[in-house]
Design a protein around this motif. Sequence first.
Motif, PDB file in Angstrom:
ATOM      1  N   LYS A 152       0.796  -1.225   0.000  1.00  0.00           N
ATOM      2  CA  LYS A 152       0.000   0.000   0.000  1.00  0.00           C
ATOM      3  C   LYS A 152       0.830   1.277   0.000  1.00  0.00           C
ATOM      4  CE  LYS A 152      -4.055  -2.114   2.042  1.00  0.00           C
ATOM      5  NZ  LYS A 152      -5.072  -2.080   3.067  1.00  0.00           N
ATOM      6  N   LEU A 153       1.814   1.415   0.878  1.00  0.00           N
ATOM      7  CA  LEU A 153       2.611   2.637   0.982  1.00  0.00           C
ATOM      8  C   LEU A 153       4.045   2.248   1.297  1.00  0.00           C
ATOM      9  CD1 LEU A 153       2.426   5.778   1.066  1.00  0.00           C
ATOM     10  CD2 LEU A 153       2.081   5.577   3.522  1.00  0.00           C
ATOM     11  N   ASP A 154       4.995   2.727   0.468  1.00  0.00           N
ATOM     12  CA  ASP A 154       6.381   2.338   0.740  1.00  0.00           C
ATOM     13  C   ASP A 154       6.914   3.042   1.983  1.00  0.00           C
ATOM     14  OD1 ASP A 154       8.203   4.646   0.129  1.00  0.00           O
ATOM     15  OD2 ASP A 154       7.419   4.443  -1.895  1.00  0.00           O
ATOM     16  N   GLY A 155       7.946   2.471   2.551  1.00  0.00           N
ATOM     17  CA  GLY A 155       8.484   2.963   3.819  1.00  0.00           C
ATOM     18  C   GLY A 155       9.028   4.366   3.768  1.00  0.00           C
ATOM     19  N   VAL A 156       9.541   4.777   2.613  1.00  0.00           N
ATOM     20  CA  VAL A 156      10.074   6.136   2.484  1.00  0.00           C
ATOM     21  C   VAL A 156       8.935   7.147   2.555  1.00  0.00           C
ATOM     22  CG1 VAL A 156      11.311   7.720   0.949  1.00  0.00           C
ATOM     23  CG2 VAL A 156      12.118   5.369   1.226  1.00  0.00           C
ATOM     24  N   GLN A 157       7.859   6.917   1.808  1.00  0.00           N
ATOM     25  CA  GLN A 157       6.711   7.826   1.849  1.00  0.00           C
ATOM     26  C   GLN A 157       6.025   7.779   3.214  1.00  0.00           C
ATOM     27  OE1 GLN A 157       5.917  10.183  -0.334  1.00  0.00           O
ATOM     28  NE2 GLN A 157       7.754   9.547  -1.413  1.00  0.00           N
ATOM     29  N   CYS A 158       5.982   6.608   3.799  1.00  0.00           N
ATOM     30  CA  CYS A 158       5.399   6.465   5.133  1.00  0.00           C
ATOM     31  C   CYS A 158       6.220   7.264   6.152  1.00  0.00           C
ATOM     32  CB  CYS A 158       5.330   4.993   5.521  1.00  0.00           C
ATOM     33  SG  CYS A 158       4.389   4.686   7.011  1.00  0.00           S
TER      34      CYS A 158
END
Length: 111
Positions: A7-13
């Motif tokens: 759903k959401l990559d760790g960098v964007q998270c």
Amino acid sequence: MDVRMPKLDGVQCTNLIKEHYPQIKIIILTTFDDDEYIYNALKFGASGYLLKGVSVTELTTAIRTVINGGAMINPNLITKVIKLFSEMAQSNFAVRVEKNGKKNLTRTEKK
């Protein structure tokens, strides 16, 4: 936090978490040593970037270091990070200031 997540990559998270909760400390723990992931994770406020496979002792030390206000980067990645910062320092780039940021500057600061 890992870089690749559903759903959401760790960098964007990391970016979202730091925008809303800047006091939270984040360590990226991943298998990916891609320059873009490293740069963006640190840019968005990660306090650490470690590759999976670090020992329990290294991970524990990293957590303690970050909790105490420090930063931790996997020793194998330090050369990449230094190279990235060196390239940034040598490049000629302008810093953009949003319009609402300009109104708070004095006349001298605007020059």
